[in-house]
Design a protein around this motif. Structure first.
Motif: not given
Length: 482
Positions: A242-252, A267-272, A287-293, A295-296
């Motif tokens: 999630a540091f360098d790539r779309p957060w969707v990958l980290g959420a997955a 760890v989804a919290i850290g990704v968000a 919104r980001r927390l909801t989106s990451v959650g 996907v996860a």
């Protein structure tokens, strides 16, 4: 150094053939010399001494590795980071390799994993069916405590176990195949930890050595065949990617970690947080927390649907709590309150007190996670690594059941942050101690003599290793000053 650690791991393997639980119809268990050793107390004690001696050699080699790669006064002083990382990777491979062939070490969980994989392979959900339905070797090594309990693990290890069961129905070979999932976790950590450490200013090689080659990882993650190793790899990779790539990958990846064991999803919290801009307002944060959650959760549920087991793990989440582990703060507090109530004449309240305190512990852990999600710093990669280390450590300590290998959840994040010398030494000592005390596992229940002897040996080993490490540090500082 590498050879010393490899010999130590080999001794753990050899001693484990005598001390660890094997299917009683296994050819190894009935081999002439081994059968004699396994059936006598003197033989088992000899095996325990060999195991503890091997752990001492492994621990000593690891401390030496940390000294060798020290960028200030190690033998590779001034060496390129790539050179020091290569040494860490060589040591990890050499020390892990012997244990790939071992029976499940210091815990019988590996035999349960094999049985659960076999259930999944024949189309029966381990969330409903249990190893008790089998006959023969596949159930002989399973701990009676888990013989009739559904599995609390997610669909990822069940899918892997099903694949392994399709290759062989021999439980020992299934365990070896299952260990390859732990190797996947090691590879993920080898990729992710340097990226986490680089964002905090921590020495990349030291962080990798603390995570990959430490006795905790080698002994419990590989030797113990525990799912926590691959879960830790997925958790670390989720934040690192999630540091360098779309957060969707980290959420997955966070969802995949939860699909191993549910706590990995924290760890989804850290990704968000890391994917948001600095000082993000509450609305975009939510919104980001909801989106990451979303996907996860989608990955977690979807994985179960694909392999045909659904979300049955929900009904088995309390299974680990059957055991009262001494490392669980809430369990110990609840048990002591229950005993006090009984002594005070209040009545048989021990189970009730235990349930209440454990629930409070989980609520506190959830509260910390919510606070960190809503108040944690956004867009700060170093702070996210620190926060994930502290959050996962809180989740571990406040869980109703805690085993030594649970520290693997936090280890990648804690090792990748610069805590200063006291924190660094505390983490090193914890990773060493939790590795070398592995023989003091519940597998020794009902064997007081063995427990006493191993406890003495472990304490002596820990003291000896600590004295040797302190002596080496003094010599290194003296040579540097000269």
């Amino acid at each position: 150094m590498i050879l010393r650690g490899a010999i130590g791991s080999t001794l753990v393997l050899v001693g484990g053939l005598v001390t660890q639980v094997l299917p009683w119809t296994s050819p190894v268990a009935t081999a002439p010399v081994l059968e004699t050793l396994r059936e006598s107390q003197a033989g088992r004690m000899t095996g325990l001494v060999v195991v503890v001696g091997g752990l001492a050699m492994l621990g000593s080699a690891w401390l030496r590795l940390l000294a060798e790669i020290n960028p200030d006064h190690g033998s590779l002083q001034g060496g390129a980071t790539a050179l020091r990382l290569r040494l860490v990777h060589k040591a990890t491979a050499a020390w892990s390799l012997p244990l790939l062939l071992a029976p499940p070490m210091f815990s019988r969980d590996g035999w349960s994993y094999a049985a659960q994989g076999a259930l999944t392979h024949i189309g029966l959900s381990p969330y409903i069916w249990t190893p008790s339905i089998f006959d023969g070797q596949i159930r002989e090594g399973v701990d009676p405590l888990w013989m009739n309990t559904p599995t609390p693990y997610g669909p990822v290890p069940l899918a892997w176990g099903s694949m392994v069961a399709g290759i062989s129905d021999n439980p020992w070979l299934m365990v070896i195949g299952y260990r390859l999932l732990g190797v996947v976790g090691l590879l993920l950590l080898a990729w992710a930890v340097p990226r986490l450490a680089a964002r905090t200013g921590q020495d990349v090689a030291r962080a990798s050595a603390l995570v990959l080659a430490c006795p905790l990882t080698v002994v419990h993650g590989i030797g113990g065949v525990h799912n926590d190793l691959v879960m830790a790899g997925l958790m670390a990779a989720a934040v690192a990617i999630a540091f360098d790539r779309p957060w969707v990958l980290g959420a997955a990846l966070a969802g995949a970690a939860a699909a191993v064991k549910l706590p990995g999803g924290v760890v989804a919290i850290g990704v968000a947080l890391v994917s948001l801009p600095t000082m993000a307002a509450l609305a975009p944060r939510l919104r980001r927390l909801t989106s990451v959650g979303a996907v996860a959760v989608g990955v977690l549920v979807g994985t179960g649907v694909v392999i045909g087991v659904g979300i049955g793990w929900i009904h088995a989440l309390d299974t680990p709590g059957i055991v009262r582990t001494p490392l669980s703060i809430s369990t110990q507090v609840g048990a002591q309150l229950g005993r006090f109530g009984r002594i005070a004449g209040i009545g048989p309240v021990e189970d009730h007190a235990l349930s209440v305190v454990r629930t409070l512990g989980l609520l506190v852990a959830i509260g910390i996670a919510v606070w960190m999600a809503l108040r944690g710093r956004t867009g700060d990669q170093s702070d996210v690594v620190r926060s994930m280390g502290l959050l996962t450590l809180a989740v571990v300590l406040l869980s109703p059941a805690v085993h030594g290998w649970y520290l693997l959840w936090s280890l990648p994040f804690l090792a990748s942050y610069r805590w200063g010398r006291p924190g660094d030494e505390a983490l090193r000592d914890a990773a060493l101690l939790l590795g070398i005390v592995a023989p003091l596992d519940s597998s020794l229940r009902g064997a007081p003599t063995e427990i006493l002897v191993v406890a003495i040996l472990v304490v002596m080993t820990a003291i000896r290793l600590r004295i040797a490490q302190a002596g080496h540090a003094r010599r290194s500082r003296s040579s540097l000053a000269a």
